[in-house]
Design an enzyme around this catalytic site. Structure first.
Site, PDB file in Angstrom:
ATOM      1  N   SER A 185      67.552  -6.368  46.043  1.00 36.90           N
ATOM      2  CA  SER A 185      66.591  -7.134  46.828  1.00 36.90           C
ATOM      3  C   SER A 185      65.328  -6.380  47.204  1.00 36.90           C
ATOM      4  O   SER A 185      64.310  -6.996  47.509  1.00 36.90           O
ATOM      5  CB  SER A 185      67.261  -7.643  48.111  1.00 36.90           C
ATOM      6  OG  SER A 185      67.697  -6.563  48.912  1.00 36.90           O
ATOM      7  N   HIS A 213      70.790 -12.502  45.596  1.00 35.52           N
ATOM      8  CA  HIS A 213      69.414 -12.759  45.166  1.00 35.52           C
ATOM      9  C   HIS A 213      69.344 -13.226  43.711  1.00 35.52           C
ATOM     10  O   HIS A 213      68.252 -13.406  43.174  1.00 35.52           O
ATOM     11  CB  HIS A 213      68.552 -11.517  45.364  1.00 35.52           C
ATOM     12  CG  HIS A 213      68.241 -11.228  46.801  1.00 35.52           C
ATOM     13  ND1 HIS A 213      67.138 -11.748  47.441  1.00 35.52           N
ATOM     14  CD2 HIS A 213      68.909 -10.501  47.730  1.00 35.52           C
ATOM     15  CE1 HIS A 213      67.129 -11.340  48.696  1.00 35.52           C
ATOM     16  NE2 HIS A 213      68.187 -10.579  48.899  1.00 35.52           N
ATOM     17  N   LYS A 243      69.776 -18.416  50.631  1.00 38.19           N
ATOM     18  CA  LYS A 243      68.527 -17.993  49.992  1.00 38.19           C
ATOM     19  C   LYS A 243      68.041 -19.108  49.063  1.00 38.19           C
ATOM     20  O   LYS A 243      67.470 -20.088  49.521  1.00 38.19           O
ATOM     21  CB  LYS A 243      68.727 -16.652  49.298  1.00 38.19           C
ATOM     22  CG  LYS A 243      69.025 -15.525  50.300  1.00 38.19           C
ATOM     23  CD  LYS A 243      69.178 -14.192  49.651  1.00 38.19           C
ATOM     24  CE  LYS A 243      69.241 -13.057  50.662  1.00 38.19           C
ATOM     25  NZ  LYS A 243      70.351 -13.150  51.630  1.00 38.19           N
TER      26      LYS A 243
END
Length: 396
Positions: A185, A213, A243
């Site tokens: 990340s 991610h 996310k």
């Protein structure tokens, strides 16, 4: 207050502030979209994990409201008593299809997943090989397991092979796991999963990929493991639902036996109230959207590449990112904090990230373009980056 506690707090807070390491928390008024309102100022938002813009998606809001009407605002219990709703079963079946696995289990957060799954599978008789840049939740999950933690140089396959061989051939451990982020990340680079799988097969390592991610971003949305076609080779796929998916929570996907075991051994599953009905239904809708179309995924990558090319052409150090995550590496912590503040004053919200999140001397602002950004927004952001970069001598 205890005198010793008061002295401890004041000393540490002053030290953090003096060294440019104290994080000021900004309050967002309203939704967290491509443009946000912070203290009355409209800012182009380049610090959100809302990769696909789903956190403000109208369809997701509709289904969440409907679930509240039909199932209430809370699940009412832990999953093992009577907190498992039909909505949770539907979500987990959907996640398994999405990830290409036999089964999946949902947790209250991605952090909870790593705390739960690592500790459930590994113990003090085992060893965990862990990439040195793994997320804090992985590090904490490894510590809780009480397994021997062996740090592996970042994405260094020679070091992984060497340490795997040493750990397995030592005879000291019953099981050995290798754990890595799918997408890292802070730098946006991608784990070398094909080589990792090859080494894992050679030494019979358990493989664990934290794809927080990568889910929604890699593999046309299905994640980093799917990107490499390794769904049958990775033992545990973990991901977040907060996310790219746009809501909240996390999941672990794998074989049916693995998921059955986690449901009786993973402590956050056993002792924490289940995901709320509204969130659960919204997550399921989001995952179905990603399986039905790659439109948002494709727009994310188009915007990510556009911003990355623009920043690089201006002379910023954007590292070696392979994903839409685009760091501008400044270096000095105080300069990094100043750079971030000046961006905000000019109209761009790009949060500074410094030690201990990244190594000392590698302070950066991390840019997270989303599918919701327009080219006009990105052009304006690039113009502001150029102005502030020249003002602070970050670029020439």
């Amino acid at each position: 207050m205890s005198k010793i506690l008061d002295e401890f707090l004041k000393s540490n807070l002053n030290d953090l502030k003096d060294n440019g390491l104290y994080n000021e928390i900004n309050v967002v008024s309203g939704a967290n979209g491509a443009v946000i309102n912070v203290e009355g100022q409209e800012l182009i938002n380049l610090s959100s994990n809302n990769y696909l813009g789903l956190a403000t998606n109208e369809k997701l809001k509709e289904v969440a409201k409907s679930a509240v009407d039909s199932h209430g605002v809370g699940a009412g219990a832990v999953r093992t008593i009577n907190g498992t709703l039909d909505l949770h079963v539907e979500l987990e079946e959907t996640l398994a299809r999405f990830k290409g696995t036999e089964a999946a289990v949902a947790f209250q957060s991605g952090f909870n997943c790593n705390m739960a799954a690592i500790q459930a599978v590994m113990n003090k008789e085992d060893a965990i090989l862990s990439d040195e840049l793994n997320h804090a939740s992985i590090i904490d999950g490894c510590r809780l397991s009480r397994a021997k933690i062996i740090r592996v140089n970042h994405s260094d396959m020679d070091d992984l092979r060497k340490k795997a061989k040493e750990a397995v051939e030592s005879g000291l451990y019953k099981k050995v796991m290798y754990i890595t982020d799918g997408v890292f990340s802070m730098d946006g680079d991608v784990a070398k999963l094909p080589e990792i799988v090859e080494i894992a097969k050679e030494f019979d390592l358990i493989t664990y990929v934290d794809d927080a991610h990568g889910s929604g971003v890699m593999g046309k949305g299905a994640g980093t493991v799917k990107h490499f076609g390794l769904e049958k080779d990775i033992d545990l796929q973990m991901g977040t639902l907060s996310k790219a998916i746009g809501v909240v929570g996390g999941y672990v996907a794998g074989t049916q036996d693995l998921i059955d075991y986690l449901k009786v051994a993973a402590r956050p599953f056993l002792f924490s109230t289940a995901l709320t009905p509204g969130d659960t239904r919204a997550i399921t809708e989001a995952v179905n959207m990603l399986m039905a179309s790659t439109e948002l995924h494709d727009r994310l990558w188009e915007n990510g590449n556009y911003l990355k090319d623009g920043l690089k052409s201006l002379g910023f150090n954007i590292g070696s990112s392979e994903t839409p995550i685009t760091p501008c590496i400044i270096g000095d912590e105080k300069t990094t904090q100043t750079f971030s503040r000046r961006l905000m004053e000019e109209g761009v919200y790009a949060k500074s990230i410094v030690f201990p999140t990244v190594a000392r001397g590698t302070g950066r602002v991390r840019n997270m373009p989303t599918a919701s950004h327009t080219k006009e927004m990105l052009d304006e952001a690039l113009s502001i980056y150029e102005k502030v970069g020249r003002e602070l001598n970050v670029i020439s």
